[in-house]
Design an enzyme around this catalytic site. Structure first.
Site, PDB file in Angstrom:
ATOM      1  N   ARG A  51      26.520  43.685  52.456  1.00 34.77           N
ATOM      2  CA  ARG A  51      25.944  44.961  52.908  1.00 34.77           C
ATOM      3  C   ARG A  51      26.958  45.833  53.618  1.00 34.77           C
ATOM      4  NH1 ARG A  51      19.958  43.573  53.104  1.00 34.77           N
ATOM      5  NH2 ARG A  51      19.478  45.540  54.085  1.00 34.77           N
ATOM      6  N   TYR A  70      27.804  49.471  52.535  1.00 34.03           N
ATOM      7  CA  TYR A  70      26.867  50.548  52.917  1.00 34.03           C
ATOM      8  C   TYR A  70      26.943  50.783  54.428  1.00 34.03           C
ATOM      9  CZ  TYR A  70      22.300  52.970  53.241  1.00 34.03           C
ATOM     10  OH  TYR A  70      21.282  53.859  53.478  1.00 34.03           O
ATOM     11  N   ASP A  71      26.831  49.682  55.179  1.00 28.85           N
ATOM     12  CA  ASP A  71      26.756  49.817  56.635  1.00 28.85           C
ATOM     13  C   ASP A  71      28.026  50.469  57.201  1.00 28.85           C
ATOM     14  OD1 ASP A  71      24.658  48.214  55.890  1.00 28.85           O
ATOM     15  OD2 ASP A  71      25.005  46.638  57.366  1.00 28.85           O
ATOM     16  N   GLU A  72      29.179  50.011  56.707  1.00 28.37           N
ATOM     17  CA  GLU A  72      30.431  50.552  57.252  1.00 28.37           C
ATOM     18  C   GLU A  72      30.692  51.969  56.748  1.00 28.37           C
ATOM     19  OE1 GLU A  72      31.641  49.356  59.739  1.00 28.37           O
ATOM     20  OE2 GLU A  72      31.483  47.179  59.720  1.00 28.37           O
ATOM     21  N   ASN A 112      13.508  52.549  57.352  1.00 26.05           N
ATOM     22  CA  ASN A 112      12.835  52.399  56.040  1.00 26.05           C
ATOM     23  C   ASN A 112      11.739  53.444  55.825  1.00 26.05           C
ATOM     24  OD1 ASN A 112      13.882  49.721  57.007  1.00 26.05           O
ATOM     25  ND2 ASN A 112      13.377  49.179  54.893  1.00 26.05           N
ATOM     26  N   ARG A 124      13.465  44.755  62.549  1.00 26.35           N
ATOM     27  CA  ARG A 124      13.899  46.156  62.610  1.00 26.35           C
ATOM     28  C   ARG A 124      12.746  47.018  63.104  1.00 26.35           C
ATOM     29  NH1 ARG A 124      16.203  48.280  57.294  1.00 26.35           N
ATOM     30  NH2 ARG A 124      18.091  47.217  57.971  1.00 26.35           N
ATOM     31  N   ARG A 151      10.053  44.813  59.034  1.00 30.31           N
ATOM     32  CA  ARG A 151      10.529  46.185  58.876  1.00 30.31           C
ATOM     33  C   ARG A 151       9.453  47.106  59.444  1.00 30.31           C
ATOM     34  NH1 ARG A 151      14.312  43.539  57.749  1.00 30.31           N
ATOM     35  NH2 ARG A 151      15.836  43.811  56.062  1.00 30.31           N
ATOM     36  N   GLY A 190       9.384  35.471  54.295  1.00 26.14           N
ATOM     37  CA  GLY A 190       8.617  36.695  54.566  1.00 26.14           C
ATOM     38  C   GLY A 190       8.388  36.953  56.047  1.00 26.14           C
ATOM     39  N   GLN A 248      10.717  38.015  58.043  1.00 24.94           N
ATOM     40  CA  GLN A 248      11.533  39.165  58.487  1.00 24.94           C
ATOM     41  C   GLN A 248      10.639  40.406  58.549  1.00 24.94           C
ATOM     42  OE1 GLN A 248      11.581  37.835  55.463  1.00 24.94           O
ATOM     43  NE2 GLN A 248      12.443  39.124  53.873  1.00 24.94           N
TER      44      GLN A 248
HETATM   45  P1  NAD Z   1      18.169  57.833  46.369  1.00 30.50           P
HETATM   46  O1  NAD Z   1      19.027  56.827  45.667  1.00 30.50           O
HETATM   47  O2  NAD Z   1      16.835  58.152  45.809  1.00 30.50           O
HETATM   48  O3  NAD Z   1      18.954  59.208  46.508  1.00 30.50           O
HETATM   49  C1  NAD Z   1      20.335  59.310  46.649  1.00 30.50           C
HETATM   50  C2  NAD Z   1      20.801  60.466  45.776  1.00 30.50           C
HETATM   51  O4  NAD Z   1      22.226  60.640  45.954  1.00 30.50           O
HETATM   52  C3  NAD Z   1      20.571  60.204  44.282  1.00 30.50           C
HETATM   53  O5  NAD Z   1      19.963  61.322  43.680  1.00 30.50           O
HETATM   54  C4  NAD Z   1      21.987  59.982  43.740  1.00 30.50           C
HETATM   55  O6  NAD Z   1      22.121  60.311  42.380  1.00 30.50           O
HETATM   56  C5  NAD Z   1      22.814  60.848  44.669  1.00 30.50           C
HETATM   57  N1  NAD Z   1      24.225  60.478  44.760  1.00 30.50           N
HETATM   58  C6  NAD Z   1      24.747  59.249  45.000  1.00 30.50           C
HETATM   59  N2  NAD Z   1      26.088  59.314  45.016  1.00 30.50           N
HETATM   60  C7  NAD Z   1      26.424  60.616  44.790  1.00 30.50           C
HETATM   61  C8  NAD Z   1      27.666  61.317  44.695  1.00 30.50           C
HETATM   62  N3  NAD Z   1      28.837  60.693  44.831  1.00 30.50           N
HETATM   63  N4  NAD Z   1      27.621  62.656  44.457  1.00 30.50           N
HETATM   64  C9  NAD Z   1      26.440  63.315  44.315  1.00 30.50           C
HETATM   65  N5  NAD Z   1      25.246  62.694  44.401  1.00 30.50           N
HETATM   66  C10 NAD Z   1      25.244  61.363  44.630  1.00 30.50           C
HETATM   67  O7  NAD Z   1      18.058  57.334  47.876  1.00 30.50           O
HETATM   68  P2  NAD Z   1      17.216  57.923  49.102  1.00 30.50           P
HETATM   69  O8  NAD Z   1      16.321  56.844  49.584  1.00 30.50           O
HETATM   70  O9  NAD Z   1      16.668  59.246  48.783  1.00 30.50           O
HETATM   71  O10 NAD Z   1      18.350  58.076  50.193  1.00 30.50           O
HETATM   72  C11 NAD Z   1      18.926  59.332  50.498  1.00 30.50           C
HETATM   73  C12 NAD Z   1      19.839  59.228  51.714  1.00 30.50           C
HETATM   74  O11 NAD Z   1      19.081  58.765  52.836  1.00 30.50           O
HETATM   75  C13 NAD Z   1      20.995  58.243  51.531  1.00 30.50           C
HETATM   76  O12 NAD Z   1      22.145  58.795  52.141  1.00 30.50           O
HETATM   77  C14 NAD Z   1      20.541  57.023  52.289  1.00 30.50           C
HETATM   78  O13 NAD Z   1      21.621  56.291  52.790  1.00 30.50           O
HETATM   79  C15 NAD Z   1      19.713  57.628  53.405  1.00 30.50           C
HETATM   80  N6  NAD Z   1      18.695  56.668  53.915  1.00 30.50           N
HETATM   81  C16 NAD Z   1      17.535  56.450  53.225  1.00 30.50           C
HETATM   82  C17 NAD Z   1      16.619  55.548  53.729  1.00 30.50           C
HETATM   83  C18 NAD Z   1      15.291  55.300  53.053  1.00 30.50           C
HETATM   84  O14 NAD Z   1      14.491  54.504  53.561  1.00 30.50           O
HETATM   85  N7  NAD Z   1      14.982  55.932  51.948  1.00 30.50           N
HETATM   86  C19 NAD Z   1      16.889  54.841  54.908  1.00 30.50           C
HETATM   87  C20 NAD Z   1      18.101  55.071  55.550  1.00 30.50           C
HETATM   88  C21 NAD Z   1      18.991  56.012  55.060  1.00 30.50           C
HETATM   89  N1  UDP Z   2      12.326  42.236  50.136  1.00 34.91           N
HETATM   90  C1  UDP Z   2      11.495  41.271  49.567  1.00 34.91           C
HETATM   91  N2  UDP Z   2      11.229  41.361  48.232  1.00 34.91           N
HETATM   92  C2  UDP Z   2      11.717  42.351  47.435  1.00 34.91           C
HETATM   93  C3  UDP Z   2      12.548  43.341  48.020  1.00 34.91           C
HETATM   94  C4  UDP Z   2      12.838  43.244  49.368  1.00 34.91           C
HETATM   95  O1  UDP Z   2      11.023  40.370  50.253  1.00 34.91           O
HETATM   96  O2  UDP Z   2      11.420  42.342  46.224  1.00 34.91           O
HETATM   97  C5  UDP Z   2      12.609  42.167  51.577  1.00 34.91           C
HETATM   98  C6  UDP Z   2      14.096  42.214  51.918  1.00 34.91           C
HETATM   99  O3  UDP Z   2      14.640  40.913  51.924  1.00 34.91           O
HETATM  100  C7  UDP Z   2      14.063  42.842  53.295  1.00 34.91           C
HETATM  101  C8  UDP Z   2      12.841  43.746  53.265  1.00 34.91           C
HETATM  102  O4  UDP Z   2      12.051  43.304  52.177  1.00 34.91           O
HETATM  103  O5  UDP Z   2      13.867  41.845  54.281  1.00 34.91           O
HETATM  104  C9  UDP Z   2      13.174  45.219  53.055  1.00 34.91           C
HETATM  105  O6  UDP Z   2      14.035  45.306  51.935  1.00 34.91           O
HETATM  106  P1  UDP Z   2      14.496  46.697  51.309  1.00 34.91           P
HETATM  107  O7  UDP Z   2      15.434  46.364  50.202  1.00 34.91           O
HETATM  108  O8  UDP Z   2      13.316  47.520  51.003  1.00 34.91           O
HETATM  109  O9  UDP Z   2      15.266  47.453  52.494  1.00 34.91           O
HETATM  110  P2  UDP Z   2      16.270  46.995  53.660  1.00 34.91           P
HETATM  111  O10 UDP Z   2      15.511  47.287  54.887  1.00 34.91           O
HETATM  112  O11 UDP Z   2      16.610  45.546  53.546  1.00 34.91           O
HETATM  113  O12 UDP Z   2      17.431  47.878  53.445  1.00 34.91           O
END
Ligand code: NAD
Ligand code: UDP
Length: 312
Positions: free
Chosen positions: A143, A146-148, A175, A277, A212, A208, A210
Site C-alpha cells: 500500500r 498510494y500512502d506515500e 471511505n 479507521r 471502517r 471481518g 477490521q
Molecule cells: P476513481 O478511480 O473513481 O477516480 C479517479 C479518477 O482519476 C479516474 O477517473 C481516473 O481515470 C483518473 N486518473 C487517474 N490517474 C490519472 C492521471 N494520471 N491523469 C488524469 N486522470 C487520472 O477514484 P475516486 O474514488 O473517485 O477517487 C478520487 C480521488 O479521491 C483520488 O485522488 C483518491 O485518492 C481520493 N480518495 C478517495 C476516497 C474514496 O473513498 N473514494 C478515499 C480517499 C481518497
Molecule cells: N474488504 C473485504 N472484502 C472485499 C473488499 C474489501 O473484506 O471484497 C475489506 C478490506 O480488507 C478492508 C475493508 O474491507 O478491511 C475496506 O476495503 P476497501 O478496499 O474498500 O478500502 P480500504 O479502506 O482498505 O482502502
C-alpha cells in the site's frame, strides 16, 4: 462565472464534483485519462456549454487555455486493487501530477484543493484519527505506493503554500461510497453489493473484525465545497465517524439486498490492511460547520438503487 478544473473528473468522486460545481454556476473543466474512470459518469454533462472535457494524463503535462479560479486535484487510482495493479502510475500522479497542478495553480493564480486520504494514517495506533496524528505507514509494503504518494502530495502542497504563498487546501478523505463506483473496483461496498445482487459469496477478507467508517458521497461533496471556499490551509478530515466492522457491514448489505442465494465467504486479509479507521471530525465541525447528514441506512438504500441498474 468562476472557472474550475477538476482532475479525475470522470471518476467516482470527480464526476459528482463536476455535477455540484455546475449546479453552483461554475464553468467546469473535467480532466482525465480514463485510467480508472469512465466518460459514462459525465456523459450527461457533455451537452452543457459550461462544461468541457480534456483527455490528458496529468503526470505528463497540464495545459489549460484561459483563466482558472480553482483547481480540484482528484486524479489517482483510489481502490487498493487499482493501485496495486498500477503502482508506478499511482506514485507518478500523486507526485509528478500534483507538482504539475501546483505549477498550473501558481501560473493562473488559482486556489487549489488536493485530495489526500485517511491512508496517510496507515494502520493507525491512535483512534479515532485527528489531523495531528502523523500515522503508521509501511513505505515499502504494497500500500506504500498510494500512502506515500499521498503523503508527498500533502508535503509538496504545503511547500507551495509556504514558499510561493499559493492558496492551498488539503482534504483527507475517509471511505466514501455512492453511485458511479465501478462494480469491479474491488472496494468493499461495490464488491459486496455486486456479490449480493448476483447471489454469490460476499468476500470478507480475514475474519471481518477490521473496521471502517463509511461516508455518503453527497456529504463528502458538501465538505469539499465548504473547505474549498474556507480560508483554512492545513489538512482537514472529511468522513462519517459511524464506524462498523466489515462483518457487520456485510450483514447490513445482505439484509438490504435480501437475496437468499447470497452468503458470506472468507478470503485472506491483504498485507498491511488497516485494522481500524474512524475520522475525528472536530476540525470539520468547528472550521467548516460541516458534519454528515446521511446515515448508513439511508445511504446504502440510495446506493442499492444504483447498483441494481449496473450489476450484470
Ligand atoms: P476513481 O478511480 O473513481 O477516480 C479517479 C479518477 O482519476 C479516474 O477517473 C481516473 O481515470 C483518473 N486518473 C487517474 N490517474 C490519472 C492521471 N494520471 N491523469 C488524469 N486522470 C487520472 O477514484 P475516486 O474514488 O473517485 O477517487 C478520487 C480521488 O479521491 C483520488 O485522488 C483518491 O485518492 C481520493 N480518495 C478517495 C476516497 C474514496 O473513498 N473514494 C478515499 C480517499 C481518497
Ligand atoms: N474488504 C473485504 N472484502 C472485499 C473488499 C474489501 O473484506 O471484497 C475489506 C478490506 O480488507 C478492508 C475493508 O474491507 O478491511 C475496506 O476495503 P476497501 O478496499 O474498500 O478500502 P480500504 O479502506 O482498505 O482502502
Amino acid at each position: 462565472m468562476p472557472r474550475i478544473l477538476i482532475t479525475g473528473g470522470a471518476g467516482f468522486l470527480g464526476s459528482h464534483l463536476c455535477d455540484r460545481f455546475i449546479k453552483e454556476g461554475y464553468q467546469v473543466i473535467a480532466m482525465d485519462n480514463l485510467l480508472t474512470g469512465s466518460k459514462d459518469n459525465i456523459a450527461h454533462l457533455f451537452p452543457l456549454p459550461e462544461f468541457e472535457y480534456y483527455h490528458n494524463d496529468v503526470s505528463n503535462f497540464v495545459h489549460v487555455a484561459g483563466p482558472l479560479d480553482y483547481i480540484l486535484h482528484f486524479a489517482s487510482p483510489a481502490s487498493p486493487i487499482d493501485y496495486l495493479k498500477m503502482p508506478i502510475q499511482t506514485l507518478k500522479v500523486g507526485a509528478l501530477g500534483t507538482h504539475n497542478l501546483l505549477g498550473l495553480a501558481k501560473e493562473k493564480k488559482a486556489r487549489i484543493l488536493v485530495a489526500s486520504t485517511s491512508e496517510v494514517y496507515g494502520d493507525p495506533l491512535i483512534h479515532p484519527q485527528p489531523e495531528e496524528y502523523w500515522g503508521n505507514v509501511n513505505p515499502v509494503g504494497p500500500r506504500g505506493v498510494y500512502d506515500e504518494a499521498k503523503r508527498f502530495l500533502e508535503a509538496i502542497t504545503m511547500a507551495y503554500h509556504n514558499y510561493h504563498g499559493l492558496e492551498t487546501r488539503i482534504i483527507r478523505i475517509f471511505n466514501t461510497y455512492g453511485s458511479r463506483m465501478r462494480t469491479d473496483d474491488g472496494r468493499v461496498l461495490p464488491a459486496f453489493f455486486s456479490q449480493a445482487i448476483r447471489g454469490e459469496g460476499l468476500t470478507i477478507f480475514g475474519d471481518g473484525s477490521q473496521s471502517r467508517s463509511f461516508c455518503y458521497v453527497d456529504d463528502l461533496v458538501e465538505g469539499i465545497y465548504r473547505l474549498l471556499l474556507s480560508d483554512y490551509h492545513l489538512p482537514v478530515n472529511i468522513g462519517n465517524p459511524d464506524e462498523i466492522t466489515i462483518m457487520d457491514f456485510a450483514k447490513e448489505v445482505l439484509a438490504l439486498v435480501n437475496n437468499p442465494a447470497a452468503h458470506i465467504i472468507h478470503h485472506d486479509l491483504p498485507v498491511d490492511d488497516p485494522k481500524i479507521r474512524q475520522p475525528d471530525i472536530t476540525k470539520a465541525r468547528e472550521i467548516l460547520g460541516w458534519e454528515p447528514t446521511v446515515d448508513r441506512e439511508e445511504g446504502l438504500k440510495r446506493t442499492f438503487e444504483y447498483f441494481k441498474t449496473v450489476v450484470k
